[in-house]
Design a protein around this motif. Sequence first.
Motif, PDB file in Angstrom:
ATOM      1  N   LEU A 207       0.829  -1.207   0.000  1.00 24.04           N
ATOM      2  CA  LEU A 207       0.000   0.000   0.000  1.00 24.04           C
ATOM      3  C   LEU A 207       0.864   1.258   0.000  1.00 24.04           C
ATOM      4  N   HIS A 208       1.888   1.248   0.847  1.00 24.98           N
ATOM      5  CA  HIS A 208       2.717   2.442   1.008  1.00 24.98           C
ATOM      6  C   HIS A 208       3.350   2.862  -0.310  1.00 24.98           C
ATOM      7  N   TYR A 209       3.834   1.898  -1.083  1.00 26.75           N
ATOM      8  CA  TYR A 209       4.561   2.235  -2.312  1.00 26.75           C
ATOM      9  C   TYR A 209       3.696   2.186  -3.567  1.00 26.75           C
ATOM     10  N   GLY A 210       2.399   1.977  -3.393  1.00 27.55           N
ATOM     11  CA  GLY A 210       1.497   2.082  -4.535  1.00 27.55           C
ATOM     12  C   GLY A 210       1.511   0.893  -5.469  1.00 27.55           C
ATOM     13  N   TYR A 211       1.889  -0.274  -4.973  1.00 22.37           N
ATOM     14  CA  TYR A 211       1.895  -1.470  -5.823  1.00 22.37           C
ATOM     15  C   TYR A 211       0.492  -2.073  -5.821  1.00 22.37           C
ATOM     16  N   GLN A 212      -0.415  -1.392  -6.495  1.00 23.27           N
ATOM     17  CA  GLN A 212      -1.828  -1.755  -6.412  1.00 23.27           C
ATOM     18  C   GLN A 212      -2.108  -3.126  -7.018  1.00 23.27           C
ATOM     19  N   ASP A 213      -1.528  -3.409  -8.163  1.00 27.62           N
ATOM     20  CA  ASP A 213      -1.776  -4.699  -8.818  1.00 27.62           C
ATOM     21  C   ASP A 213      -1.250  -5.853  -7.970  1.00 27.62           C
TER      22      ASP A 213
ATOM     23  N   GLU B 114      -2.245   4.665   4.219  1.00 28.09           N
ATOM     24  CA  GLU B 114      -1.473   4.405   2.996  1.00 28.09           C
ATOM     25  C   GLU B 114      -2.337   4.219   1.755  1.00 28.09           C
ATOM     26  N   ILE B 115      -3.666   4.071   1.962  1.00 31.42           N
ATOM     27  CA  ILE B 115      -4.531   3.889   0.800  1.00 31.42           C
ATOM     28  C   ILE B 115      -4.746   5.210   0.056  1.00 31.42           C
ATOM     29  N   TYR B 116      -4.330   6.288   0.675  1.00 35.61           N
ATOM     30  CA  TYR B 116      -4.490   7.628   0.091  1.00 35.61           C
ATOM     31  C   TYR B 116      -3.825   7.692  -1.294  1.00 35.61           C
ATOM     32  N   GLY B 117      -4.590   8.127  -2.300  1.00 38.18           N
ATOM     33  CA  GLY B 117      -4.052   8.324  -3.647  1.00 38.18           C
ATOM     34  C   GLY B 117      -3.468   7.087  -4.278  1.00 38.18           C
TER      35      GLY B 117
ATOM     36  N   CYS C  43       5.359   9.006   5.773  1.00 42.16           N
ATOM     37  CA  CYS C  43       5.297   9.094   4.312  1.00 42.16           C
ATOM     38  C   CYS C  43       6.611   8.647   3.672  1.00 42.16           C
ATOM     39  N   LEU C  44       7.681   8.592   4.466  1.00 43.28           N
ATOM     40  CA  LEU C  44       8.978   8.180   3.933  1.00 43.28           C
ATOM     41  C   LEU C  44       9.184   6.676   3.986  1.00 43.28           C
ATOM     42  N   TYR C  45       8.788   6.068   5.068  1.00 41.70           N
ATOM     43  CA  TYR C  45       9.103   4.663   5.272  1.00 41.70           C
ATOM     44  C   TYR C  45       7.848   3.869   5.623  1.00 41.70           C
ATOM     45  N   SER C  46       7.769   2.679   5.061  1.00 42.37           N
ATOM     46  CA  SER C  46       6.671   1.782   5.385  1.00 42.37           C
ATOM     47  C   SER C  46       6.894   1.163   6.761  1.00 42.37           C
ATOM     48  N   CYS C  47       5.880   0.493   7.258  1.00 40.19           N
ATOM     49  CA  CYS C  47       5.993  -0.177   8.555  1.00 40.19           C
ATOM     50  C   CYS C  47       7.105  -1.225   8.518  1.00 40.19           C
ATOM     51  N   LEU C  48       7.197  -1.955   7.419  1.00 42.11           N
ATOM     52  CA  LEU C  48       8.239  -2.975   7.279  1.00 42.11           C
ATOM     53  C   LEU C  48       9.626  -2.366   7.387  1.00 42.11           C
ATOM     54  N   GLU C  49       9.832  -1.228   6.737  1.00 44.60           N
ATOM     55  CA  GLU C  49      11.146  -0.588   6.782  1.00 44.60           C
ATOM     56  C   GLU C  49      11.466  -0.047   8.163  1.00 44.60           C
ATOM     57  N   ARG C  50      10.458   0.459   8.846  1.00 49.62           N
ATOM     58  CA  ARG C  50      10.695   0.935  10.210  1.00 49.62           C
ATOM     59  C   ARG C  50      11.073  -0.221  11.128  1.00 49.62           C
ATOM     60  N   LEU C  51      10.466  -1.375  10.896  1.00 46.87           N
ATOM     61  CA  LEU C  51      10.827  -2.558  11.672  1.00 46.87           C
ATOM     62  C   LEU C  51      12.271  -2.981  11.394  1.00 46.87           C
ATOM     63  N   LEU C  52      12.683  -2.916  10.120  1.00 42.53           N
ATOM     64  CA  LEU C  52      14.052  -3.274   9.769  1.00 42.53           C
ATOM     65  C   LEU C  52      15.052  -2.289  10.367  1.00 42.53           C
ATOM     66  N   ARG C  53      14.682  -1.020  10.389  1.00 41.29           N
ATOM     67  CA  ARG C  53      15.550  -0.017  11.004  1.00 41.29           C
ATOM     68  C   ARG C  53      15.681  -0.280  12.502  1.00 41.29           C
ATOM     69  N   GLN C  54      14.557  -0.663  13.131  1.00 45.32           N
ATOM     70  CA  GLN C  54      14.592  -0.986  14.552  1.00 45.32           C
ATOM     71  C   GLN C  54      15.435  -2.230  14.805  1.00 45.32           C
ATOM     72  N   LEU C  55      15.325  -3.210  13.904  1.00 43.06           N
ATOM     73  CA  LEU C  55      16.133  -4.428  14.020  1.00 43.06           C
ATOM     74  C   LEU C  55      17.615  -4.091  13.946  1.00 43.06           C
ATOM     75  N   THR C  56      17.974  -3.195  13.040  1.00 41.88           N
ATOM     76  CA  THR C  56      19.371  -2.794  12.901  1.00 41.88           C
ATOM     77  C   THR C  56      19.880  -2.140  14.178  1.00 41.88           C
ATOM     78  N   VAL C  57      19.077  -1.225  14.723  1.00 36.90           N
ATOM     79  CA  VAL C  57      19.473  -0.551  15.960  1.00 36.90           C
ATOM     80  C   VAL C  57      19.631  -1.554  17.092  1.00 36.90           C
ATOM     81  N   CYS C  58      18.680  -2.472  17.210  1.00 36.83           N
ATOM     82  CA  CYS C  58      18.724  -3.459  18.294  1.00 36.83           C
ATOM     83  C   CYS C  58      19.932  -4.381  18.159  1.00 36.83           C
TER      84      CYS C  58
END
Length: 464
Positions: free
Chosen positions: A254-260, A287-290, A420-435
């Motif tokens: 949803l975040h990156y607009g991969y509708q198909d 994220e469904i916006y637009g 608007c910059l990062y999806s939930c998945l990316e925020r989780l990966l960033r948190q994983l990196t920090v941890c």
Amino acid sequence: MVANQEAEAGSPGAGTTVDPMRLASRWRCPTEWDRAAAELDAEPLPSELNTVNSSGLFAVVSTDKLSVRYLGSHNHGHDVGVVQANRPAPTRRPVYYFEMGVKNAGYKGQTSIGFTTDSFKMRRQPGWESNSCGYHGDDGHLYRGQGKGESFGPKFTSGDTIGAGINYLSQELFFTKNGSLVGAVPKDLKGPLYPTVAVHSQGEELTVNFGKEPFCFDIEGYILEEKMRQQSVTDKVKLEEPNISHWIVRSYLLHYGYQDTLNSFDLANATDPPASRQNGHREPPPEIYGLSHRKLLRQLIMSGDIDTTFKRLGEWYPQVIKDEKSVICFLLHSQRFIEYIRAEQLEDAVKYARANLASFLTHKAFEGLLKESVALLAYEKPAESCIGYLLDAPQREFVADAVNAAVLSTNPAMKDPESCLYSCLERLLRQLTVCSFERRTFNNDQGDAFLLHKEVRSCERSRR
């Protein structure tokens, strides 16, 4: 709902202060990623035996300083020919391992292998002093800083290959014999640890392998098993939301607009995706916006049609390109220039740069990408140059992600500018990196740190 949100796109959203250039850190060229991974793990490795800082009761047999023979008299317990590696074991990895070959067990077979600190008394067997650990061949005992050993494994003699390693994942020391794991013990030693071998009776001779030659023990298989074992522990953790993994993947699409892809994903899973509830009614995720607009904009950019991208943005989200000196305008103009280079339309590229890129020359924030983009003109075959990665798909994807973020930032319901910059998945990966870095700090800067690029490359090598 989408149509209503798109109609309201003229209202400024919360994300107007977000810098989409931050997304560029994801799209480094392969060389830059490899360099970043190398810098993260850069450590000098043990390569030979340190024949200077040693007991001296041995002879160096080979010129590469990888084999020794006992020369002492063996009259006392301190008549040990002990020698450390020239460097301590590296720590920024999941596992470190080395091996010794018992070429000759000699008169009493009192060879040993293990780890010692830099303050270790160089006339004692590893394990006989504090802050040291050693596996001994004459009795198969393990010594951990005490005069009395503990039953550990089989004895070893001439022809055997014995290994010693540090498992930073489990914080254990482990030992092997002839390619099989003997056992492991908690790593209680502090400070830098030096791979160490010792000889203690006439005729004893050892060779050492620090990785220059293939190991007898399958160390890569061991590391994979250890990672899987650690993963199994994580997999046992129960999550409150049973469909959380489905929701995370769906939110990314949803975040990156991969509708198909999103539609196919929902069809394949045939499940009702999780959603927030308020007053008993489901609310669509922000994220469904637009979504339909963002899908088309991404497709246009990924196909290189920047002119139509400008046109559609002007129709749907004019505030995104209202400021002709904005980051989005710069990225789109620079990508249009790159597309001219890709099509080998050099005259058009020069004209376009003069008309649309020259005004950005005074902006320090754009200096790097601008210089590299214009430098493509200097190469006869720009795709084969050191900046040829600008012509690859990831550069288009970077621009598409930036435009996607800019559109999401116009959502008046967007509460968190970062979303608007990062999806939930990316925020989780960033948190994983920090941890992972925090865990390594907790373990005295020992162990592997999570780096997504490195993990992806590792998976690619495994598939090959």
